[in-house]
Design an enzyme around this catalytic site. Structure first.
Site, PDB file in Angstrom:
ATOM      1  N   ASP A  16     -64.544  18.119 -93.658  1.00 45.20           N
ATOM      2  CA  ASP A  16     -65.691  17.187 -93.816  1.00 45.20           C
ATOM      3  C   ASP A  16     -66.052  17.014 -95.380  1.00 45.20           C
ATOM      4  O   ASP A  16     -65.911  17.994 -96.143  1.00 45.20           O
ATOM      5  CB  ASP A  16     -66.901  17.570 -93.141  1.00 45.20           C
ATOM      6  CG  ASP A  16     -67.924  16.609 -92.761  1.00 45.20           C
ATOM      7  OD1 ASP A  16     -67.280  15.432 -93.238  1.00 45.20           O
ATOM      8  OD2 ASP A  16     -68.953  16.836 -92.692  1.00 45.20           O
ATOM      9  N   ARG A  20     -68.121  11.699 -99.393  1.00 50.55           N
ATOM     10  CA  ARG A  20     -69.259  12.437-100.300  1.00 50.55           C
ATOM     11  C   ARG A  20     -68.411  12.603-101.655  1.00 50.55           C
ATOM     12  O   ARG A  20     -69.072  12.326-102.506  1.00 50.55           O
ATOM     13  CB  ARG A  20     -69.923  13.316-100.014  1.00 50.55           C
ATOM     14  CG  ARG A  20     -71.100  12.955 -98.856  1.00 50.55           C
ATOM     15  CD  ARG A  20     -71.774  14.108 -98.492  1.00 50.55           C
ATOM     16  NE  ARG A  20     -70.742  14.492 -97.336  1.00 50.55           N
ATOM     17  CZ  ARG A  20     -70.963  15.636 -96.538  1.00 50.55           C
ATOM     18  NH1 ARG A  20     -71.905  16.397 -97.020  1.00 50.55           N
ATOM     19  NH2 ARG A  20     -70.495  16.138 -95.635  1.00 50.55           N
ATOM     20  N   HIS A  33     -60.532  10.059 -98.386  1.00 52.59           N
ATOM     21  CA  HIS A  33     -59.560  10.390 -97.542  1.00 52.59           C
ATOM     22  C   HIS A  33     -58.206  10.537 -97.935  1.00 52.59           C
ATOM     23  O   HIS A  33     -57.311  11.440 -97.475  1.00 52.59           O
ATOM     24  CB  HIS A  33     -59.711   9.141 -96.636  1.00 52.59           C
ATOM     25  CG  HIS A  33     -60.923   8.925 -95.975  1.00 52.59           C
ATOM     26  ND1 HIS A  33     -61.762  10.164 -95.341  1.00 52.59           N
ATOM     27  CD2 HIS A  33     -61.808   7.941 -95.321  1.00 52.59           C
ATOM     28  CE1 HIS A  33     -62.786   9.710 -94.872  1.00 52.59           C
ATOM     29  NE2 HIS A  33     -63.114   8.479 -94.898  1.00 52.59           N
ATOM     30  N   LEU A 127     -45.474  28.143 -88.387  1.00 52.32           N
ATOM     31  CA  LEU A 127     -46.776  27.774 -88.134  1.00 52.32           C
ATOM     32  C   LEU A 127     -46.758  26.682 -87.013  1.00 52.32           C
ATOM     33  O   LEU A 127     -46.208  25.625 -86.969  1.00 52.32           O
ATOM     34  CB  LEU A 127     -47.377  27.172 -89.296  1.00 52.32           C
ATOM     35  CG  LEU A 127     -48.987  26.666 -89.194  1.00 52.32           C
ATOM     36  CD1 LEU A 127     -49.929  27.813 -89.228  1.00 52.32           C
ATOM     37  CD2 LEU A 127     -49.059  25.929 -90.432  1.00 52.32           C
ATOM     38  N   SER A 192     -69.939  19.342 -84.472  1.00 54.72           N
ATOM     39  CA  SER A 192     -69.475  17.900 -84.062  1.00 54.72           C
ATOM     40  C   SER A 192     -68.627  17.647 -83.103  1.00 54.72           C
ATOM     41  O   SER A 192     -67.314  16.805 -83.308  1.00 54.72           O
ATOM     42  CB  SER A 192     -69.110  17.298 -85.489  1.00 54.72           C
ATOM     43  OG  SER A 192     -69.851  17.380 -86.540  1.00 54.72           O
TER      44      SER A 192
HETATM   45  C1  IPE Z   1     -66.380  15.721 -88.141  1.00 56.08           C
HETATM   46  O1  IPE Z   1     -66.629  15.130 -89.315  1.00 56.08           O
HETATM   47  C2  IPE Z   1     -65.150  14.957 -87.799  1.00 56.08           C
HETATM   48  C3  IPE Z   1     -63.894  15.299 -88.601  1.00 56.08           C
HETATM   49  C4  IPE Z   1     -63.928  15.992 -89.690  1.00 56.08           C
HETATM   50  C5  IPE Z   1     -62.792  14.543 -88.149  1.00 56.08           C
HETATM   51  P1  IPE Z   1     -67.805  13.968 -89.014  1.00 56.08           P
HETATM   52  O2  IPE Z   1     -68.233  13.534 -90.683  1.00 56.08           O
HETATM   53  O3  IPE Z   1     -67.511  13.092 -88.314  1.00 56.08           O
HETATM   54  O4  IPE Z   1     -69.069  14.758 -88.628  1.00 56.08           O
HETATM   55  P2  IPE Z   1     -70.805  14.307 -88.414  1.00 56.08           P
HETATM   56  O5  IPE Z   1     -70.707  12.982 -87.712  1.00 56.08           O
HETATM   57  O6  IPE Z   1     -71.339  14.335 -89.729  1.00 56.08           O
HETATM   58  O7  IPE Z   1     -71.321  15.349 -87.350  1.00 56.08           O
HETATM   59  C1  IPE Z   2     -64.321  13.766 -93.196  1.00 58.00           C
HETATM   60  O1  IPE Z   2     -65.017  13.362 -94.279  1.00 58.00           O
HETATM   61  C2  IPE Z   2     -62.949  12.847 -92.654  1.00 58.00           C
HETATM   62  C3  IPE Z   2     -63.300  12.428 -91.368  1.00 58.00           C
HETATM   63  C4  IPE Z   2     -64.315  12.387 -90.561  1.00 58.00           C
HETATM   64  C5  IPE Z   2     -62.340  11.368 -91.025  1.00 58.00           C
HETATM   65  P1  IPE Z   2     -66.110  12.186 -94.218  1.00 58.00           P
HETATM   66  O2  IPE Z   2     -65.523  10.752 -93.981  1.00 58.00           O
HETATM   67  O3  IPE Z   2     -66.955  12.711 -93.035  1.00 58.00           O
HETATM   68  O4  IPE Z   2     -67.012  12.810 -95.527  1.00 58.00           O
HETATM   69  P2  IPE Z   2     -68.617  12.394 -95.266  1.00 58.00           P
HETATM   70  O5  IPE Z   2     -68.981  13.560 -94.661  1.00 58.00           O
HETATM   71  O6  IPE Z   2     -68.969  11.338 -95.213  1.00 58.00           O
HETATM   72  O7  IPE Z   2     -68.760  12.944 -97.014  1.00 58.00           O
HETATM   73 MG    MG Z   3     -68.501  13.956 -92.667  1.00 61.25          MG
END
Ligand code: IPE
Ligand code: IPE
Ligand code: MG
Length: 244
Positions: A16, A20, A33, A127, A192
């Protein structure tokens, strides 16, 4: 600190913080991403080198469809092309590829390629890398419940046959041991909807580091934290042998 240097057999990661990370640099979220995919490559190799047997990565959740349409479209394309680009490298590195989640919305082309990459890498002895794509634990558990109910209706199973092992064997992670260590980057302290059943006794590690900044230093911090824990599984500290 204890002296144990055990390597977790299975590490599960919620990657995650991509959005940001990009926004903090004045960039569009999708750049985060893109960078995140590079980190996946590095972490896979770190885990293989460390002797981890299973690595499970949350790449796209069943709730991520709720994001703005342009981000969803980009992510779908990025995940599909990145996966396809990695097949050869994974195979060369003796990695077994596995994908969990409902990949049908990603189209028959990717579905077919995932199936063939799974078969091609199935004999690899290194792995096992599992990518959770359009995965949600509640979806998974509901599907298992439906599956078991159908078998009860058809007479293949009796309700009294239902056990933890039987439920476990109907999950998408069948043949993969439960994670020993869970890592979530990006500062949020939540699961999540990731592997809710399988994480029952997993050691949890949360870091503020955003996924694109995740590196060997943070990885080692997580391993150290894991090694400083005493896993009791309901027993007492005396029973499992005191670690100090
Ligand atoms: C969890 O991250 C899903 C993945 C990393 C793929 P999110 O960014 O979607 O989680 P929430 O919505 O903040 O809980
Ligand atoms: C995790 O990063 C990747 C996915 C959920 C696909 P985010 O896209 O949730 O990044 P933040 O949490 O908004 O920073
Ligand atoms: Mg996120």
């Amino acid at each position: 600190m204890n002296t144990s240097n055990a390597v977790p057999e299975h590490i599960a990661i919620v990657m995650d913080g991509n959005g940001r990370w990009a926004q903090a640099r004045g960039q569009v979220r999708i750049n985060g991403h893109r960078r995140g995919v590079e980190v996946v490559r590095q972490v896979t190799s770190l885990c293989a080198k460390a002797g981890v047997s299973f690595l499970t990565l949350f790449a796209f959740s069943s709730e991520n469809w709720r994001r703005p349409q342009d981000e969803v479209t980009f992510l779908k394309k990025l995940l599909a092309t990145s996966l396809e680009k990695e097949f050869d490298r994974l195979h060369k590195n003796n990695i077994r590829l596995n994908v969990i989640g409902d990949v049908t919305p990603f189209g028959p082309h990717l579905e077919k390629n995932i199936e063939s990459a799974k078969q091609r890498t199935d004999g690899n002895t290194g792995l096992t890398l599992t990518i959770a794509l359009n995965y949600g634990a509640r979806w998974e558990i509901s599907a298992a419940a439906k599956d078991i109910a159908m078998d009860c209706v058809s007479g293949k199973l009796k309700p009294e046959d239902i056990s933890e092992t039987l439920v476990n064997d109907r999950l998408t992670t069948v043949s993969i041991p439960d994670p020993d260590l869970f890592i979530r980057t990006g500062g949020e302290i939540r699961l999540s909807n990731f592997l809710l059943w399988q994480l029952a006794y997993t050691e949890l590690f949360f870091t503020d580091t955003l996924w694109p900044d995740f590196d060997e230093t943070v990885f080692n911090e997580a391993l150290e934290a894991f090694n400083s824990r005493q896993r009791r599984f309901g027993q007492t500290g005396e029973q499992v042998g005191k670690k100090s």
